[in-house]
Design an enzyme around this catalytic site. Structure first.
Site, PDB file in Angstrom:
ATOM      1  N   LYS A 183       0.833  -1.204   0.000  1.00 35.45           N
ATOM      2  CA  LYS A 183       0.000   0.000   0.000  1.00 35.45           C
ATOM      3  C   LYS A 183       0.873   1.262   0.000  1.00 35.45           C
ATOM      4  O   LYS A 183       2.091   1.169   0.012  1.00 35.45           O
ATOM      5  CB  LYS A 183      -0.949  -0.026   1.218  1.00 35.45           C
ATOM      6  CG  LYS A 183      -1.860  -1.259   1.229  1.00 35.45           C
ATOM      7  CD  LYS A 183      -2.741  -1.339  -0.007  1.00 35.45           C
ATOM      8  CE  LYS A 183      -3.709  -2.511  -0.002  1.00 35.45           C
ATOM      9  NZ  LYS A 183      -3.097  -3.841  -0.098  1.00 35.45           N
TER      10      LYS A 183
HETATM   11  C1  LIG Z   1      -9.721  -4.180  -1.445  1.00 36.73           C
HETATM   12  C2  LIG Z   1      -8.871  -4.909  -0.446  1.00 36.73           C
HETATM   13  N1  LIG Z   1      -9.394  -5.239   0.742  1.00 36.73           N
HETATM   14  C3  LIG Z   1      -8.662  -5.864   1.688  1.00 36.73           C
HETATM   15  C4  LIG Z   1      -7.354  -6.218   1.460  1.00 36.73           C
HETATM   16  C5  LIG Z   1      -6.591  -6.935   2.539  1.00 36.73           C
HETATM   17  O1  LIG Z   1      -5.634  -6.110   3.143  1.00 36.73           O
HETATM   18  P1  LIG Z   1      -4.601  -6.714   4.208  1.00 36.73           P
HETATM   19  O2  LIG Z   1      -3.514  -7.362   3.425  1.00 36.73           O
HETATM   20  O3  LIG Z   1      -4.119  -5.508   4.977  1.00 36.73           O
HETATM   21  O4  LIG Z   1      -5.339  -7.659   5.068  1.00 36.73           O
HETATM   22  C6  LIG Z   1      -6.763  -5.898   0.244  1.00 36.73           C
HETATM   23  C7  LIG Z   1      -5.371  -6.269  -0.006  1.00 36.73           C
HETATM   24  O5  LIG Z   1      -4.735  -5.910  -0.935  1.00 36.73           O
HETATM   25  C8  LIG Z   1      -7.534  -5.232  -0.742  1.00 36.73           C
HETATM   26  O6  LIG Z   1      -7.024  -4.922  -1.943  1.00 36.73           O
END
Ligand SMILES: Cc1ncc(COP(=O)(O)O)c(C=O)c1O
Length: 378
Positions: A183
């Protein structure tokens, strides 16, 4: 040939100093000084009522599903073009993700298709701000008000982006951010749940602390803490939060740098879009995005396969695909259902190529990517 990597997580400021401070303070579990600094920063920035830092956006989404009080058979409307975590949070509660198609311009949920997906079992709408470009929140909030639905923003990619001048993450009853290393602002793994409707704060505190009223105990409101509800281990360690705070302190400047790289690609590829060779993102004027993703759309799925090969093997450019639609994935077929055709989702996901975008890209790297794309065959 040196490879241009797709992503590199950058150290942006005082990460090492703050981690050392956390270690020296001898408080490295959760909910200490840096958890508090990050939470206050995010509450101020988004304008929320409360923030719970979490080990991931996945955890923040799972907390949202618990707070939304989803039960077996409840339905939650969401795009199919998203990451598995959006849908898993719902399925883990025994509820059903109901997939709708996306808009061609923003690749966000098509708000005009939401109403027809509503049934007597619908409990919530989960929106995903793809590439940090806001969903059409005015229309979505209006539908939610009319049908008394909870709105959860999956703002995993949305920090430092606005919709009509208001930060993403401030619209839903609940919203979730990611600080995963892919991110814009990172802490390795990391996330945050923002509470925009204060009625969710008390239960949020309990879910966050493994089903106990330990937050109240820490505040001196109760003299011992007890198991009062379900919950889980939703706190990140202070080491993670120390890293994150250093990133948040310079987050706005880092976003500006990222936007400059995004703009360099946009300027270079606009002529190619005019010739019809490819399509590039064109976020609406009322969506101030954060440069999270730069993608190009190949004319067909077949071109996409050839392009990925040529970018990678021929030119050493690490370009990648993105979401594989959930509605037709094995678990999507098993746990969810689609409402209407998924024409745009299927087509776009097969044509999309994400280009390297991170703060370690040199001007030379950017030129190499641009030249490589210019050489792709049509
Ligand atoms: C739209 C979306 N939601 C949730 C996530 C999950 O994030 P995390 O890896 O912080 O759990 C991602 C991961 O890229 C994502 O693109």
């Amino acid at each position: 040939m040196a490879v241009v990597p797709f992503n590199v997580a950058s150290v942006l400021g005082r990460e090492m100093e703050y981690i050392e401070d956390a270690i020296r303070s001898q408080h490295i579990s959760g909910n200490g000084k840096y958890t508090s600094l990050c939470s206050s920063y995010l509450v101020d920035h988004i304008g929320s009522s409360a923030c719970f830092l979490t080990p991931s956006c996945t955890d923040a989404l799972e907390m949202s599903a618990l707070l939304a009080d989803l039960h077996v058979g409840d339905e939650v409307i969401m795009p199919s073009y998203t990451f598995t975590s959006t849908a898993n949070a719902v399925v883990l509660r025994g509820a059903v993700p109901v997939f709708v198609d996306i808009r061609r311009d923003t690749l966000n949920i098509d708000e005009t298709l939401i109403e027809q997906a509503i049934t007597s079992r619908t409990k919530a709408i989960m929106v995903v701000h793809y590439a940090g470009v806001g969903c059409e929140m005015d229309a979505i909030l209006e539908i939610a008000r009319r049908y008394d639905l909870i709105v959860i923003e999956d703002a995993a990619q949305g920090l430092y982006a606005d919709y009509r001048g208001k930060p993403l993450g401030s619209f839903g009853h609940l919203s979730a951010f990611s600080f995963h290393e892919t991110k814009n602002i990172v802490s390795g793994e990391g996330g945050a749940l923002m509470i925009n409707d204060s009625k969710f704060i008390d239960r949020g505190e309990i879910l966050w602390e493994k089903g106990t009223n330990r937050v109240k105990y820490k505040r001196g409101i109760v003299n011992k803490y007890n198991w009062v509800d379900v919950g889980s281990s939703f706190l990140p360690s202070e080491i993670t939060s120390a890293f994150l705070y250093a990133q948040l302190e310079v987050g706005r400047q880092a976003t500006d740098q990222r936007l400059a790289l995004w703009q360099a690609y946009h300027d270079a590829f606009r002529p190619l879009q005019e010739t019809g060779k490819l399509s590039i993102p064109n976020p609406p004027d009322h969506c101030a995005h954060n440069g999270h993703i730069f993608y190009i759309l190949a004319p067909t799925a077949k071109h996409r396969e050839i392009w990925l090969d040529q970018l990678g093997v021929r030119d050493g450019i690490n370009a990648v695909i993105h979401y594989v639609p959930l509605h037709s994935a094995p678990a999507g077929l098993r746990f969810g259902r689609s409402c209407g055709e998924m024409t745009v989702t299927d087509e776009i996901s097969a044509r999309l190529v994400r280009l390297p975008l991170h703060l370690q890209l040199s001007p030379d790297d950017v030129s190499r990517v641009i030249q490589s794309v210019e050489r792709l065959p049509v």
